[in-house]
Design a protein around this motif. Structure first.
Motif, short mmCIF file in Angstrom:
data_model
loop_
_atom_site.label_atom_id
_atom_site.label_comp_id
_atom_site.label_asym_id
_atom_site.label_seq_id
_atom_site.Cartn_x
_atom_site.Cartn_y
_atom_site.Cartn_z
N PHE A 136 0.82 -1.21 0.00
CA PHE A 136 0.00 0.00 0.00
C PHE A 136 0.86 1.26 0.00
CE2 PHE A 136 -3.45 -2.78 0.92
CZ PHE A 136 -4.62 -2.08 0.64
N LEU A 137 0.34 2.28 -0.67
CA LEU A 137 0.91 3.62 -0.64
C LEU A 137 -0.04 4.46 0.22
CD1 LEU A 137 1.61 3.81 -4.46
CD2 LEU A 137 3.22 3.17 -2.66
N ILE A 138 0.47 5.10 1.25
CA ILE A 138 -0.39 5.70 2.27
C ILE A 138 -0.02 7.14 2.57
CG2 ILE A 138 -0.89 3.47 3.37
CD1 ILE A 138 1.23 4.16 5.46
N ASN A 166 -2.03 13.27 -2.09
CA ASN A 166 -2.84 12.39 -2.93
C ASN A 166 -2.30 12.33 -4.35
OD1 ASN A 166 -4.87 11.62 -1.00
ND2 ASN A 166 -5.70 13.68 -1.15
N ILE A 194 0.59 9.97 -4.50
CA ILE A 194 0.10 8.60 -4.37
C ILE A 194 -0.51 8.13 -5.68
CG2 ILE A 194 -1.72 7.21 -3.31
CD1 ILE A 194 -1.10 8.58 -0.67
N VAL A 228 0.80 4.96 -7.88
CA VAL A 228 -0.04 3.81 -8.23
C VAL A 228 -0.02 3.59 -9.73
CG1 VAL A 228 -2.41 2.92 -8.28
CG2 VAL A 228 -1.54 4.02 -6.22
N ALA A 264 -3.53 1.84 -3.45
CA ALA A 264 -3.78 2.90 -2.46
C ALA A 264 -5.22 2.90 -2.00
CB ALA A 264 -3.42 4.26 -3.04
N ILE A 267 -7.90 5.47 -0.87
CA ILE A 267 -7.93 6.90 -1.18
C ILE A 267 -9.37 7.39 -1.30
CG2 ILE A 267 -7.91 6.64 -3.69
CD1 ILE A 267 -5.73 8.85 -3.76
#
Length: 317
Positions: A194-196, A228, A231, A235, A242, A244
């Motif tokens: 995950f990208l957070i 955002n 992110i 992605v 992600a 989001i």
């Protein structure tokens, strides 16, 4: 205390904001010696030093913090008085300082434009920040109203009014192996990279809640990024998936650059809130904006419902 002046209090605010006498003087349009005299007179009147003079600048003392907070409150009351007097006169003018968390910047300009079409003489100012910065702006009276997904709990007395749904989804690049899989189990998606967002962000808090029943998953959520936009780009580049706000990805999904994964229990539906301090009076412009949000706020949000089945929306977390 009876001899305090507005000029002294504004000098105090400028020094606290800019950190140095010379910078405060420039902001006020005064000379540095004049600012120094104003500060000295104020300290003599209060009987305490309001700043520690350090090599890096002026740091407010405990007394300085109290005095600065009072100065901000007085300035705010004066601004409210002007708005109230204008309302009594029948003047429809005024100003509104709108603070929004970074996720809300995708619809805030649209919302402002719609509001200003109804109230063309109201001047609006927009201040975008992360959740912590937006809460700080409420505390310091830097904004009148803040738009956010999770109102603050403690630290500042607030009143929060919901004005629209805020769905949260998981997105991936179109060629991701799970892109065409239906009803993906939570444990399966938990195994992905995950990208957070940063700690304390509303989106990250919701992801932590979503994974809270999977042992150890919250301890290492994924790669942290500060916006955002970053992110979404990551992605699309294939660095991970992600969790989001759906209000941030409408354009990318419609263009086929991102896909929403069909994960069991998602989307999570939160609410957008208009938040104001409950310990201050409501100005006519704030009342007008509140009325606008009640009537038309939801209609200004991106039309993300078409991106997923309406009956897929899960309860608020």
């Amino acid at each position: 205390m009876r001899n305090l002046t507005l000029r002294q209090l504004r000098t105090l605010q400028a020094i606290a904001e800019h950190g140095k006498i010379v910078n405060a003087a420039k902001a006020l349009g005064l000379t540095a010696p004049a600012v120094t005299i104003q500060l000295r007179q104020l300290e003599e009147e209060l009987g305490l030093e309001l700043f520690d003079r350090t090599a890096t600048g002026m740091r407010p003392t405990a007394a300085g913090l109290v005095a600065t907070d009072a100065a901000q409150a007085i300035e705010e009351r004066l601004r409210l008085m002007v708005d109230a007097i204008d309302a009594i006169k029948g003047v429809r003018a005024g100003s509104l300082r709108l603070g929004v968390v970074s996720t809300a910047k995708y619809f805030a300009p649209r919302m402002m434009a719609a509001f200003m079409r109804e109230h063309p003489d109201i001047e609006m100012h927009l201040l975008v920040g992360n959740r912590a910065e937006t809460i700080d702006n409420l505390k310091s009276h830097a904004v009148d109203v803040a738009l956010m997904g999770r109102p603050p709990k403690g630290g500042v007395p607030v009143e929060a009014v919901p004005f629209g749904d805020h769905p949260l989804v998981i997105v991936a690049p179109p060629d991701h192996p799970l892109a065409d899989v239906h009803d993906i189990p939570k444990k399966r998606i938990a195994g992905e990279n995950f990208l957070i967002r940063e700690r304390g962000s509303g989106t990250r808090i919701s992801l932590e809640i979503f994974f809270s029943d999977i042992p150890g998953r919250v301890d290492n959520l994924g790669l942290e990024m500060d916006s955002n936009e970053t992110i979404k780009q990551a992605v699309m580049a294939g660095l991970g998936i992600a969790f989001i706000s759906a209000h941030t990805i409408e354009a990318e999904v419609e263009a086929g650059r991102l896909v929403i994964l069909d994960v069991a229990g998602l989307p999570i539906r939160r609410q957008w809130f208009a938040v104001r301090r409950s310990d201050r009076s409501i100005s006519p412009t704030m009342a007008a904006f509140h009325d606008f949000l009640t009537r038309k706020g939801a209609a200004q949000l991106p039309l993300v419902g078409k991106l997923y089945p309406a009956d897929a929306v899960s309860p608020t977390v």
